[in-house]
Structure formats: structure tokens, C-alpha cells
Design an enzyme around this catalytic site. Structure first.
Site, short mmCIF file in Angstrom:
data_model
loop_
_atom_site.label_atom_id
_atom_site.label_comp_id
_atom_site.label_asym_id
_atom_site.label_seq_id
_atom_site.Cartn_x
_atom_site.Cartn_y
_atom_site.Cartn_z
N ASP A 31 0.86 -1.18 -0.11
CA ASP A 31 -0.04 -0.05 -0.04
C ASP A 31 1.02 1.37 -0.23
O ASP A 31 2.04 1.21 0.57
CB ASP A 31 -0.88 -0.01 1.19
CG ASP A 31 -1.53 -1.17 1.36
OD1 ASP A 31 -2.57 -1.50 0.63
OD2 ASP A 31 -1.11 -2.19 2.33
N ASP A 40 -2.54 -13.23 3.18
CA ASP A 40 -1.53 -13.03 4.79
C ASP A 40 -0.42 -13.94 4.74
O ASP A 40 0.57 -13.79 5.53
CB ASP A 40 -2.51 -12.62 5.78
CG ASP A 40 -3.37 -11.49 5.82
OD1 ASP A 40 -2.84 -10.64 4.96
OD2 ASP A 40 -4.40 -11.44 6.29
O1 G3P Z 1 -5.12 -4.76 -2.78
C1 G3P Z 1 -5.76 -5.88 -2.12
C2 G3P Z 1 -6.10 -5.41 -0.46
O2 G3P Z 1 -5.04 -5.02 0.00
C3 G3P Z 1 -7.17 -4.19 -0.24
O3 G3P Z 1 -7.52 -3.90 1.16
O4 G3P Z 1 -7.30 -2.87 2.98
O5 G3P Z 1 -5.74 -4.76 2.78
O6 G3P Z 1 -5.32 -2.56 1.34
P1 G3P Z 1 -6.34 -3.47 2.17
MG MG Z 2 -3.86 -3.36 0.14
#
Ligand code: G3P
Ligand code: MG
Length: 250
Positions: free
Chosen positions: A41, A233
Site C-alpha cells: 500500500d 497474508d
Molecule cells: O489490494 C488488496 C487489499 O490489500 C485491499 O485491502 O485494506 O488490505 O489494503 P487492504
Molecule cells: Mg492493500
């Protein structure tokens, strides 16, 4: 036909089970395991650097407080992003996207998820494009976002990159929607991923990589659905489940 040999294994945030999420320690382990892809992210700190971080707020995964958007890079780098997970990871830093690009260097697919809500980082698309311009393996990048304006802006500025529609819903006529920004992938929440959705995407040449798929039951269901990739995960156990790695930890 996707099977246990060909389905792509993506380490969600680098693999949240084995190391603090979105850290170099997690990414290094994912590469050691030879995952097919890493998901991470991206957000932006106050001095403009693109950093790899999930929450808009610092408090869950560092010893800092406040918003990522409000701290300078120097302040961010002083934070400990590892101890909350395990004292073994004390001193782990929040990485920049540039550092992760240098580490990964085309060894696997890199799914860059651009966070742009609830905090909006104006012009983050341009910052990202400026950074990945020099990446020597652009074909291994998949850029996704829940903010589809970000996807549209990227498509307009740099149509050469692979985009993924990120959503937590069964969308109406996904192929037509994805085509509006030339997206090659659909990344649905696994709870809204169904065989007919996968089938519809495949008929339109769109790959499907659901998240976050954890545990044997869910992995079996994902395989049965013929998804192209599994974002998990726990990439280590998934690789073992697929018969593609031996367990490293006991
Ligand atoms: O990119 C998939 C997933 O990571 C989206 O949700 O909140 O884990 O970033 P989150
Ligand atoms: Mg994500």
C-alpha cells in the site's frame, strides 16, 4: 485452466503472518519464498515521499501518532514499524516505495495499491508515475486502487501500465466498467468473489486476483473458482498447500 501449479501467490502487505506488514523484512521473506507477487500500500508523507504504509494513521503499526500525511519523511523514518508485531523486528522502518522497487527489481509481480481515501493525496498519480518511470520491469507492475478516479487518471496519463479495479462488491458489467480505463485485472474482496464473476472476467480477458484469502478452505474455494491469483497474508502456508514449497517454520 488455472491449477495449483499455475495460480499466482501474492503476499498481502508482504505477508502479514510472518513479519510486520509493509516492511522490508516482510518483502525480503516474500522474495526468499519466491512468491509470484507482492501487494503493498502506498501513501504520501508531508514532504512528498511515497511511502509503503497501510493505515492513514500511524498508531496501529508504529510507535507514532497522527496521520502519515502530516509527518515529514525524517519524522516517519524515526518511527519503529516492527515492535508492535514482535520485538524481533524492533527498529524496522517504514520503507519508501523506491526502496521496495529497488529490492524487488522485477523478481516478482509488484501490486502497488494506491491509498487515496479517507485521506486524499492530490496528484499522487503523478508522483507514482514519476517514480516508476525508471523501473526497468514495468510489465511486472499492477497498480490498483479503491479510488477509481486514480485508475482513470493513470490510464489517461500512462496507458502502458497494468491496472486493477479494486472493489468490495459485485459490480454491474465489470468488463465494460474495467474497459473504461483499460484495466486488465479485477481485485475483488474474496467475500464478493463468485464463480460467475470470475467467468465473466475471463471471457473479457480480465484476470481475477481476490484478497485477502487465508486458510485451506478458502484457498480450495479460490482454486475451484479458477481465480488467477490469490492474495494472502500467509504465503508460506499457501505455497505448502499448493505443493510448491516446504514449510520453513515449524
Ligand atoms: O489490494 C488488496 C487489499 O490489500 C485491499 O485491502 O485494506 O488490505 O489494503 P487492504
Ligand atoms: Mg492493500
Amino acid at each position: 485452466m488455472v491449477d495449483a501449479k499455475t495460480v499466482k501467490v501474492f503476499a498481502h502487505r508482504g505477508g502479514r503472518e510472518w513479519a510486520p506488514e509493509n516492511t522490508m523484512a516482510a518483502f525480503r521473506q516474500a522474495l526468499d519464498l519466491r512468491v509470484d507477487g507482492i501487494e503493498l500500500d502506498v501513501q504520501r508523507c508531508s514532504t512528498g515521499e511515497l511511502v509503503v504504509f497501510h493505515d492513514e494513521d500511524l498508531s496501529r503499526t508504529t510507535n507514532g501518532v497522527g496521520l502519515v500525511a502530516d509527518v515529514s519523511f525524517d519524522e516517519l523514518r524515526r518511527l519503529d514499524a516492527g515492535s508492535w508485531f514482535d520485538k524481533e523486528f524492533k527498529g524496522e522502518k517504514v520503507p519508501t516505495l523506491e526502496e521496495v522497487l529497488n529490492l524487488v527489481d522485477g523478481k516478482c509481480i509488484l501490486n502497488i495499491e494506491v491509498k487515496n481515501a479517507p485521506v486524499s493525496y492530490e496528484g499522487i498519480e503523478d508522483d507514482l508515475l514519476a517514480l516508476i518511470e525508471a523501473y526497468p520491469h514495468p510489465e511486472t507492475l499492477i497498480i490498483s486502487s479503491f479510488d477509481h478516479y486514480v485508475l482513470r487518471n493513470l490510464a489517461q496519463r500512462a496507458p502502458q501500465y497494468q491496472l486493477a479495479v479494486l472493489a468490495d462488491a459485485v459490480l454491474i458489467d465489470l468488463p465494460a466498467y474495467a474497459a473504461t480505463f483499460g484495466a486488465r485485472y479485477f481485485h475483488p474482496c474474496f467475500d464478493s468473489c463468485r464463480p460467475d464473476v470470475v467467468e465473466q472476467c475471463h471471457q473479457a480477458g480480465i484476470g481475477v486476483n481476490p484478497w485477502t484469502v487465508n486458510g485451506r478452505k478458502s484457498w480450495s474455494r479460490a482454486l475451484k473458482m479458477q481465480v488467477d491469483g490469490i492474495v494472502t497474508d500467509d504465503p508460506e502456508d499457501l505455497m505448502v498447500f499448493l505443493g510448491r514449497a516446504v514449510a520453513v517454520t515449524v
